[in-house]
Design a protein around this motif. Sequence first.
Motif, PDB file in Angstrom:
ATOM      1  N   ASP A 422      68.495  89.680  91.189  1.00 15.88           N
ATOM      2  CA  ASP A 422      69.118  89.901  89.876  1.00 15.88           C
ATOM      3  C   ASP A 422      69.333  91.389  89.566  1.00 15.88           C
ATOM      4  O   ASP A 422      69.688  91.735  88.433  1.00 15.88           O
ATOM      5  CB  ASP A 422      68.322  89.215  88.761  1.00 15.88           C
ATOM      6  CG  ASP A 422      66.940  89.836  88.540  1.00 15.88           C
ATOM      7  OD1 ASP A 422      66.656  90.923  89.096  1.00 15.88           O
ATOM      8  OD2 ASP A 422      66.117  89.221  87.830  1.00 15.88           O
ATOM      9  N   SER A 423      69.084  92.255  90.565  1.00 15.01           N
ATOM     10  CA  SER A 423      69.300  93.711  90.479  1.00 15.01           C
ATOM     11  C   SER A 423      68.214  94.448  89.713  1.00 15.01           C
ATOM     12  O   SER A 423      68.339  95.651  89.468  1.00 15.01           O
ATOM     13  CB  SER A 423      70.672  94.048  89.870  1.00 15.01           C
ATOM     14  OG  SER A 423      71.705  93.368  90.552  1.00 15.01           O
ATOM     15  N   SER A 424      67.152  93.783  89.319  1.00 10.66           N
ATOM     16  CA  SER A 424      66.093  94.425  88.561  1.00 10.66           C
ATOM     17  C   SER A 424      64.827  94.589  89.387  1.00 10.66           C
ATOM     18  O   SER A 424      64.618  93.890  90.398  1.00 10.66           O
ATOM     19  CB  SER A 424      65.772  93.619  87.298  1.00 10.66           C
ATOM     20  OG  SER A 424      65.054  92.450  87.614  1.00 10.66           O
ATOM     21  N   CYS A 425      63.976  95.518  88.951  1.00 12.79           N
ATOM     22  CA  CYS A 425      62.638  95.694  89.485  1.00 12.79           C
ATOM     23  C   CYS A 425      61.669  95.601  88.318  1.00 12.79           C
ATOM     24  O   CYS A 425      61.823  96.301  87.315  1.00 12.79           O
ATOM     25  CB  CYS A 425      62.491  97.047  90.176  1.00 12.79           C
ATOM     26  SG  CYS A 425      60.820  97.430  90.744  1.00 12.79           S
ATOM     27  N   CYS A 426      60.706  94.705  88.425  1.00 12.58           N
ATOM     28  CA  CYS A 426      59.696  94.573  87.375  1.00 12.58           C
ATOM     29  C   CYS A 426      58.423  95.307  87.769  1.00 12.58           C
ATOM     30  O   CYS A 426      57.965  95.221  88.916  1.00 12.58           O
ATOM     31  CB  CYS A 426      59.356  93.103  87.133  1.00 12.58           C
ATOM     32  SG  CYS A 426      60.654  92.184  86.278  1.00 12.58           S
ATOM     33  N   VAL A 427      57.862  96.053  86.808  1.00 11.51           N
ATOM     34  CA  VAL A 427      56.604  96.775  86.992  1.00 11.51           C
ATOM     35  C   VAL A 427      55.549  96.028  86.207  1.00 11.51           C
ATOM     36  O   VAL A 427      55.654  95.887  84.981  1.00 11.51           O
ATOM     37  CB  VAL A 427      56.716  98.239  86.508  1.00 11.51           C
ATOM     38  CG1 VAL A 427      55.406  98.975  86.779  1.00 11.51           C
ATOM     39  CG2 VAL A 427      57.890  98.931  87.176  1.00 11.51           C
ATOM     40  N   TRP A 428      54.513  95.567  86.903  1.00  8.45           N
ATOM     41  CA  TRP A 428      53.425  94.796  86.286  1.00  8.45           C
ATOM     42  C   TRP A 428      52.132  95.605  86.375  1.00  8.45           C
ATOM     43  O   TRP A 428      51.805  96.134  87.432  1.00  8.45           O
ATOM     44  CB  TRP A 428      53.228  93.474  87.016  1.00  8.45           C
ATOM     45  CG  TRP A 428      54.477  92.666  87.228  1.00  8.45           C
ATOM     46  CD1 TRP A 428      55.405  92.833  88.222  1.00  8.45           C
ATOM     47  CD2 TRP A 428      54.946  91.586  86.421  1.00  8.45           C
ATOM     48  NE1 TRP A 428      56.423  91.916  88.106  1.00  8.45           N
ATOM     49  CE2 TRP A 428      56.169  91.124  87.001  1.00  8.45           C
ATOM     50  CE3 TRP A 428      54.454  90.938  85.295  1.00  8.45           C
ATOM     51  CZ2 TRP A 428      56.895  90.076  86.476  1.00  8.45           C
ATOM     52  CZ3 TRP A 428      55.179  89.873  84.761  1.00  8.45           C
ATOM     53  CH2 TRP A 428      56.386  89.455  85.349  1.00  8.45           C
ATOM     54  N   LYS A 429      51.435  95.719  85.241  1.00  7.42           N
ATOM     55  CA  LYS A 429      50.180  96.504  85.217  1.00  7.42           C
ATOM     56  C   LYS A 429      49.035  95.631  84.725  1.00  7.42           C
ATOM     57  O   LYS A 429      49.225  94.734  83.906  1.00  7.42           O
ATOM     58  CB  LYS A 429      50.331  97.734  84.331  1.00  7.42           C
ATOM     59  CG  LYS A 429      51.310  98.769  84.875  1.00  7.42           C
ATOM     60  CD  LYS A 429      51.230 100.076  84.100  1.00  7.42           C
ATOM     61  CE  LYS A 429      52.120 101.135  84.701  1.00  7.42           C
ATOM     62  NZ  LYS A 429      51.984 102.454  83.998  1.00  7.42           N
ATOM     63  N   SER A 430      47.831  95.940  85.206  1.00  9.06           N
ATOM     64  CA  SER A 430      46.651  95.210  84.737  1.00  9.06           C
ATOM     65  C   SER A 430      45.850  96.052  83.774  1.00  9.06           C
ATOM     66  O   SER A 430      46.069  97.261  83.659  1.00  9.06           O
ATOM     67  CB  SER A 430      45.769  94.822  85.941  1.00  9.06           C
ATOM     68  OG  SER A 430      45.232  95.965  86.553  1.00  9.06           O
TER      69      SER A 430
END
Length: 430
Positions: A422-430
Motif C-alpha cells: 500500500d506504499s506505506s511503512c508503519c512504525v510500531w513502538k512498545s
Amino acid sequence: MAKPRLRRFSIRYYPPGFYLEYTEDKWGEVREDIIDLPNLESGSVSELPRTVDHIMEQTVGIIPNSKRHLVEALLQKLIAHLADDYRSRYFLFHTLRAHEHPVSKCVFNKGGDQFLTSSYDRTVKLWDTETATEVHTLVGHTDAVYTVAFNTPFGDRIVSGGKDRSFRLWDAASGECIGVGDGLPGAVVALQFQHQSQLFAGGCDTGHVMVWNAETAEPILALDGLTDLVSSLHFNQRGDLLLAGCCDSTCRIWDMRSGSTVSILNRHRSAVTNAEFNFMGTHVLSSAEDGAVQLWDMRRGDVLFELQHPVSTQDELSDDVFCTFSTSGSKIAATAIDNNVRIFDSRTGGLDHVLHGHQDVISRVAFSPSGSRLLSASRDRTAKVWAVANGALLQSLEGHSSEILTCSFNYSGDVILTGSHDSSCCVWKS
C-alpha cells in the motif's frame, strides 16, 4: 612464556556472549576472545551456575577465582536483559506515507536510531527512528528499487539496487551518492555488506554475483556458478565467505580472498528462496519454493536436518517460503505453504511450535535480537508477534490496507517496522 594478564571482561547482549581482553606475552600484546553463550538466549536464571562454571573453565589462568563473583554479577545482568515476560505491547507510533509505490524493504541500522525504506517509486528514504521524520531522500535510480542495506555496525554507508541494473553507494550523513555501478548484467535483487564493512556484494536476476569495495565502490570480484535469479546473499561473521541462494535450486559459497567456490549445496529440488549462515558460521539454513527447509552442517558439507519436506506437486510452489535463524542460531523459524510458521530447535532439528493465525501467505519472519519474540508479515495485511518460548500469539499488528512485504525489529527489540504494497511503512513502538 609470560603468564596471561587480565585487562577486562564484559558481556555481549545479542547474541549472548562473554568478551575477554588480556595480554599473554612480555611485549604486552592485547588478545581478545569471545565465549558464545547461546544457552542464555531464553533468559533463564537456572542456566546461571552452569554458565559461570563454563566461563571459569574456559579462562583458567586468565580470570582468577577471586573474580568469579564479578563474572556471576555480569551474567545476572545479561540474563535480566534477555528475560521477556511478554507483557509489553506495541502501538502504532506513525504511518509513513512518503512513497508513491510499494515499499520493497525496510531495515534498521545497528544502533536502531535510523532506518531505511526502499520503494518501487525509484527512491530510498532515510528516517530518524525516534521522531519518524525523514532525514534524506536518496534519488538517482531510474526504476524500481528492490533492495537496500546499511553497513553494519557503523551505519555510515548505504547501498541500494534495483530494476535499472545498477547499485548506488550513499553516504548516510550527507545523503550524497559516492559511487555508482551501472550497466550490470541484470536487475539487482540482493545486496549485503560484509560485517567488517570493507566489502559489499550484489546479486542479479541473471545469476551474476559481484563484490565491490565498500569505501570506493571499485569492483573486487565477479563470482561465477549461478544460472538464475539470486534470491539471497549472506556473509559469515568473519567476512571471508559469501553465501548465495539461487532460483537454479542451489546455494553456493565463495572464498572472498580468491573468489573460488568453496561449496555447492545442491539438495533442493526447486528455486531456493533464502539461505543464511548461523552466527558461528558452522551451519547454513536454506528454504525453497516447494516448502523444503534444510539445515546444513558445513563441517560435514551435508544436510544435517530436513526440517520441512517438499510438497508433491508443482501447483503448490511459492516464492514466499522463507526461513531464518535467531541471533544466536539456537532457533529457526520457517514459513510454509499452509500459511503457518514453524519454530525448530537447530541443535536437535525438533519442531518446537506451529504458529497458527495468519489467513494468507506469510512473506517474511524475523526474530527479535534477544530471540524471545518472532515477527511475521503476511498478505493478510497483518503482522503478528509471537512468543518463541511457547508459541503463543502475543499481538496482531493491523494498520496496512494491502499485503505486508517486509518487516524488521530494531536492535533493542522495542521498535518494529512493517512495509507494505500500500506504499506505506508503519512504525510500531512498545
